[in-house]
Scaffold this active site. Structure first.
Site, PDB file in Angstrom:
ATOM      1  N   GLY A 105     -19.705  -6.813  64.471  1.00  0.00           N
ATOM      2  CA  GLY A 105     -18.663  -5.965  63.910  1.00  0.00           C
ATOM      3  C   GLY A 105     -17.610  -6.781  63.195  1.00  0.00           C
TER       4      GLY A 105
ATOM      5  N   GLY B 155     -13.467  -7.336  62.837  1.00  0.00           N
ATOM      6  CA  GLY B 155     -12.181  -7.084  63.474  1.00  0.00           C
ATOM      7  C   GLY B 155     -11.044  -7.595  62.620  1.00  0.00           C
ATOM      8  CG  ASN B 156      -6.995  -6.775  63.613  1.00  0.00           C
ATOM      9  OD1 ASN B 156      -7.022  -5.953  62.706  1.00  0.00           O
ATOM     10  ND2 ASN B 156      -6.575  -6.467  64.839  1.00  0.00           N
ATOM     11  CG  PHE B 157      -6.600 -11.850  61.268  1.00  0.00           C
ATOM     12  CD1 PHE B 157      -5.826 -11.631  60.142  1.00  0.00           C
ATOM     13  CD2 PHE B 157      -6.034 -11.604  62.505  1.00  0.00           C
ATOM     14  CE1 PHE B 157      -4.519 -11.188  60.246  1.00  0.00           C
ATOM     15  CE2 PHE B 157      -4.726 -11.162  62.626  1.00  0.00           C
ATOM     16  CZ  PHE B 157      -3.968 -10.947  61.491  1.00  0.00           C
ATOM     17  N   GLY B 158     -11.377 -11.245  60.647  1.00  0.00           N
ATOM     18  CA  GLY B 158     -12.688 -11.874  60.597  1.00  0.00           C
ATOM     19  C   GLY B 158     -13.800 -11.018  61.160  1.00  0.00           C
TER      20      GLY B 158
ATOM     21  CB  VAL C 293     -17.194 -10.073  66.336  1.00  0.00           C
ATOM     22  CG1 VAL C 293     -17.648 -10.539  67.719  1.00  0.00           C
ATOM     23  CG2 VAL C 293     -15.674  -9.990  66.275  1.00  0.00           C
TER      24      VAL C 293
ATOM     25  CE  LYS D 205     -10.809 -11.804  65.353  1.00  0.00           C
ATOM     26  NZ  LYS D 205      -9.617 -11.233  66.027  1.00  0.00           N
TER      27      LYS D 205
ATOM     28  CG  ASP E  33      -5.214  -3.055  65.810  1.00  0.00           C
ATOM     29  OD1 ASP E  33      -5.044  -1.869  65.459  1.00  0.00           O
ATOM     30  OD2 ASP E  33      -6.105  -3.779  65.322  1.00  0.00           O
TER      31      ASP E  33
END
Length: 321
Positions: A10, A12-15, A17, A32, A138
């Site tokens: 998936g 996520g924030n900033f990158g 996974v 991540k 978040d």
């Protein structure tokens, strides 16, 4: 440590996974890898490392190690290695795609109550039991991961903020020059008006999360327009018939449970009535946590206590009966 592009779990924030494998132990992990082109990625990496260094709780995703250096092309490379969660994210279980949908992916009523308690426990720890209160900023289904037993673990602390003790008792009614990011539908409305970060912002997101878990509707669902939102949709059913708001998957489960337990019509009505009361109580918690005004919202500790009481009642109907 081996990572394949086909193992993407998936974004996520900033990158992104990925599923990976540690060479030495052959352990499956979640990795991540931060996107160096993303604005604020370095701050997010530092924030997540700092938060994870200070906290330990069974309902928080565990960071095994971190990586910071350069890749083969000399570009900045940063990554976080987490314990792997075999049941993916809560979002995948609540809203599975056709390829993800299986009987195992469906969450039962009791599993949803357990996960809501897991998340409340994590937030209560962050808000009230850390050396310095931490605001996640978040909270949403994709940031809650489920292990083998479908225990909920809160992750992705790239937007988290430490809250000085002097500010801990203040509600989010003070202006802030710091821009607070978050996810549309889950972020507290006061943040959009420049209010300072507070634990009540997380409580708002938790309220939306609870309503989503038990109605099966995202806060961004197409039916929410012209002033109608998930909070008001759920609140309206409390004065009429709460089952109108409940996820059809749960209603089907309750109907099947009722058939197995039914001995007499009176017994059936009593069983459904008890479960209906529990569902109404859960929706009330979601509504009470997601009021527009921070001052009106329930404290996460109170929400946790109420959810634990509801689970105790449900166990009498679902397990014993």
């Amino acid at each position: 440590m081996w990572i394949l592009s086909t193992n993407l779990l998936g974004v996520g924030n900033f990158g992104s996974v990925y599923r990976g494998l540690l060479d030495q132990t052959q352990s499956v992990v979640a990795i991540k890898i931060l996107d160096r082109t993303c604005d604020g990625v370095s701050k997010g990496f530092i924030a997540e490392c700092e938060v994870m260094r200070r906290i330990r709780h069974r309902n928080l995703v565990k960071v095994l190690t971190t990586c910071s250096g350069f890749d083969f092309n000399g570009n900045d490379f940063k990554a976080l290695v987490y314990e792997f969660m075999s049941n993916g994210s809560l979002d995948e279980s609540l809203h599975p795609t056709a390829s993800q949908y299986t009987d195992r992916s469906k969450l039962t009523l009791l599993e949803r109550v357990n996960i809501s308690i897991d998340v409340a426990c994590a937030l209560d720890y962050l808000h009230h039991h850390c050396e310095m209160p931490i605001v996640h900023c978040d909270l949403k289904p994709s940031n809650i991961l489920l292990d083998d037993e479908k225990t909920g673990h809160l992750g992705d602390f790239g937007l988290a903020r430490f809250l000085p003790k002097a500010m801990h008792k203040l509600l989010a009614n003070q202006s802030s020059s710091i821009k607070v990011k978050g996810s549309f539908g889950y972020i507290a409305p006061e943040y959009g008006m420049g209010s300072a970060v507070s634990t009540q912002g997380d409580v708002y997101s938790f309220g939306v999360l609870i309503l989503e878990m038990f109605t099966g509707k995202r806060p961004t669902d197409d039916i929410f327009e012209n002033g109608l939102d998930l909070h008001h949709f759920a609140e309206a059913t409390l004065t009429n018939r709460v089952e109108k708001a409940i996820d059809p998957v749960l209603l089907q489960e309750i109907e099947e449970l009722d058939k197995r337990q039914r001995v007499t019509p009176e017994g059936k009505n009593k069983s459904w009535s008890n479960i209906q009361d529990c569902l109404a109580s859960i929706i009330k918690i979601g509504v009470a946590c997601s009021f527009e005004s921070p001052r009106e919202r329930m404290d996460i500790g109170d929400a946790l206590t109420k959810l634990q009481g509801i689970r105790k009642k449900l166990l009498n109907f679902i397990v014993i009966a």
